[in-house]
Enzyme design. Structure first.
Site, short mmCIF file in Angstrom:
data_model
loop_
_atom_site.label_atom_id
_atom_site.label_comp_id
_atom_site.label_asym_id
_atom_site.label_seq_id
_atom_site.Cartn_x
_atom_site.Cartn_y
_atom_site.Cartn_z
N SER A 1 0.79 -1.23 0.00
CA SER A 1 0.00 0.00 0.00
C SER A 1 0.82 1.28 0.00
O SER A 1 0.24 2.37 -0.05
CB SER A 1 -0.95 0.02 1.20
OG SER A 1 -2.03 -0.87 0.99
N LYS B 1 0.02 3.80 -2.64
CA LYS B 1 -1.03 4.82 -2.57
C LYS B 1 -0.51 6.24 -2.51
O LYS B 1 -1.28 7.19 -2.71
CB LYS B 1 -1.95 4.51 -1.39
CG LYS B 1 -2.79 3.26 -1.66
CD LYS B 1 -3.46 2.71 -0.42
CE LYS B 1 -4.24 1.43 -0.78
NZ LYS B 1 -4.63 0.63 0.38
N SER C 1 -6.06 3.43 4.42
CA SER C 1 -5.54 2.55 3.36
C SER C 1 -6.64 1.70 2.73
O SER C 1 -6.42 0.53 2.40
CB SER C 1 -4.43 1.65 3.91
OG SER C 1 -3.62 1.16 2.87
N LYS D 1 3.37 6.42 4.76
CA LYS D 1 2.36 5.43 4.36
C LYS D 1 2.87 4.04 4.64
O LYS D 1 3.99 3.68 4.27
CB LYS D 1 2.04 5.56 2.86
CG LYS D 1 0.91 4.65 2.41
CD LYS D 1 -0.42 5.11 2.98
CE LYS D 1 -1.52 4.06 2.77
NZ LYS D 1 -1.38 2.90 3.69
#
Length: 465
Positions: free
Chosen positions: A123, A126, A180, A295
């Site tokens: 993730s 992202k 997320s 992140k």
């Protein structure tokens, strides 16, 4: 079973972290030793029945060892040392298989462990999804997204949107970055580009524009995927460079930092039928002074991943981690991030590297040049100057690093030569990368030497008598 094979599995040289993983590791070692004893006893039995049983034990022991070795590898990959180290006080034992500490302003790698090894990034993907959407919002600030069947079908972690519902793109970016949510990622991609495939093209185009040649995007949410080109993956170096773009280079950097630094956010769908609350899962924001963005990520192939940033005294440090442990070791990424950030903060400071403009440079020999003071000489020496260009020479360095100077100058030039004509350059490199360069120019004009000019000098001198 070959006893030396089992014994070899316990050698510290093969698994350098085997003695560093506490009670869990000791239990694994004791299990291996027990299997060794059982295999040895069985192999020396004199009865046929016991021989058959020994064969079964040998097979079972082999399989058990393989399973335990897999577990040991997961636990001890984290302790592997880098093959080369620039400085003795660099971090040498990280959990992550790939890691980078980047200067967020210059883009220079301050520390790297398998920095260019291609790995899935989960993730952390992202951050690219978010920045592309934020740049899109610059021209479409009130963009509304209608949830598709594909978006609504995304696996957890998800917001739980239903097909046909409508949301403001801006709100979904908080769902994307704080929680997320995978369905929000697909909805955002479709809202910006029309489809996931077209959005992936945008992601890859941006990656190439940033110089990320080993990064390949397939999905907007980072779920493990594969296509004809390869797997959804990046490198620690390139993930850090993408984060640098998001934070310092994009026209939407301010909005990106606002979203990723927000602790909680509430919103509704466009029809105000449903309410949502998001909480930021980037725990590092509260672990270190100056932490501003980041992140997290996890998939079965990628393991735990992280990319984050700290701003301290005008210094911007970015850390990226790939394959930083698997379930049971969720906290490894915070330990590695803390260690790398502390290393950068303690050792790297800004230093002025502007060269002396008056430094010694050889003269340029202008062939067939004319000098009225020396009309009979066929060559004229011209002083060279370093041209001011306003380049920034404020660079993050640590003690022990040296700036290398490279001088490239044309030694001879046939007349005529004009003042300011470029005759070479002086460049300065740090760690193999050019940090600044200056043009070297002619300090005066020298016309071509001709018989007419020489005769003119002779006549002028003759008139004085």
């Amino acid at each position: 079973m070959d006893r030396e094979k089992i014994t070899g599995l316990l050698m510290k040289e093969k698994y350098p972290g085997i003695h560093k993983n506490g009670k869990r590791m000791r239990r694994l070692v004791l299990t291996l030793l027990w299997l060794l004893i059982v295999g040895t006893v069985a192999s020396y039995s004199g009865y046929q029945q016991q021989k058959e049983q020994a064969a079964d034990v040998d097979i079972n022991t082999e399989e058990a060892v393989k399973e335990i070795v897999k577990e040991i590898e997961k636990e001890t990959t984290v302790q592997a040392q880098r093959t080369t180290r620039k400085f003795e006080d660099e971090p040498d034992q990280l959990y992550a298989r790939s890691a980078v500490l980047l200067d967020g302003k210059s883009g220079r790698v301050l520390y790297g462990k398998e920095a260019d090894t291609i790995r899935p990034m989960a993730s952390t993907t992202k951050i690219m999804t978010c920045i592309l959407a934020l740049e899109f919002l610059k021209e479409h600030p009130d963009q509304i997204i209608t949830v598709s069947k594909e978006a609504a079908a995304q696996p957890k972690v998800h917001l739980g949107m239903q097909e046909g519902e409508k949301y403001y793109l801006q709100d979904l970016l908080y769902s994307l970055m704080l929680e997320s949510h995978n369905d929000s990622a697909v909805a955002v991609a479709e809202g910006v580009a029309g489809s996931v495939a077209q959005f992936a093209q945008m992601m890859n185009q941006k990656a190439r524009a940033l110089g990320c040649k080993n990064t390949h995007f397939i999905t907007p949410n980072g779920l493990d995927a594969k296509d004809d080109t390869g797997i959804h993956a990046t490198t620690a170096r390139e993930l850090a460079l993408i984060m640098r773009y998001c934070m310092t280079q994009s026209e939407a950097s301010g909005e990106f930092l606002t979203i990723t630094g927000t602790r909680s956010y509430q919103f509704q769908d466009v029809d105000q039928k449903r309410n949502f609350s998001c909480r930021n899962h980037n725990a590092f924001l509260d672990m270190m002074e100056g932490a501003v963005s980041g992140k997290t990520g996890f998939t079965g192939d990628a393991g735990y991943c992280y990319v984050g940033a700290v701003i301290r005294d005008d210094r911007v440090f970015i850390v990226s981690l790939l394959a930083c442990g698997w379930p049971g070791n969720k906290g490894y990424k915070w330990k590695d991030t803390m260690q790398l950030m502390q290393y950068g903060i303690e050792h790297y400071q800004y230093k002025e590297t502007e060269p002396e403009k008056t430094e010694d440079l050889p003269c340029l020999a202008v062939l067939d040049g004319f000098d009225a003071c020396r009309p009979y000489c066929s060559s004229v020496n011209v002083p060279l100057e370093i041209e001011e260009n306003g380049q920034q020479t404020h660079i993050l360095m640590r003690d022990g690093e040296r700036i290398e100077k490279n001088v490239t100058i044309q030694e001879k030039k046939k007349a005529p030569v004009k003042k300011g004509m470029v005759m070479g350059n002086v460049s300065y490199e740090l760690d193999g990368e050019e940090i600044c360069s200056y043009k070297v120019t002619a300090g005066k004009t020298v016309p071509e030497r001709t018989y007419g000019k020489i005769l003119g000098v002779i006549l002028e001198k003759a008139s004085l008598y």
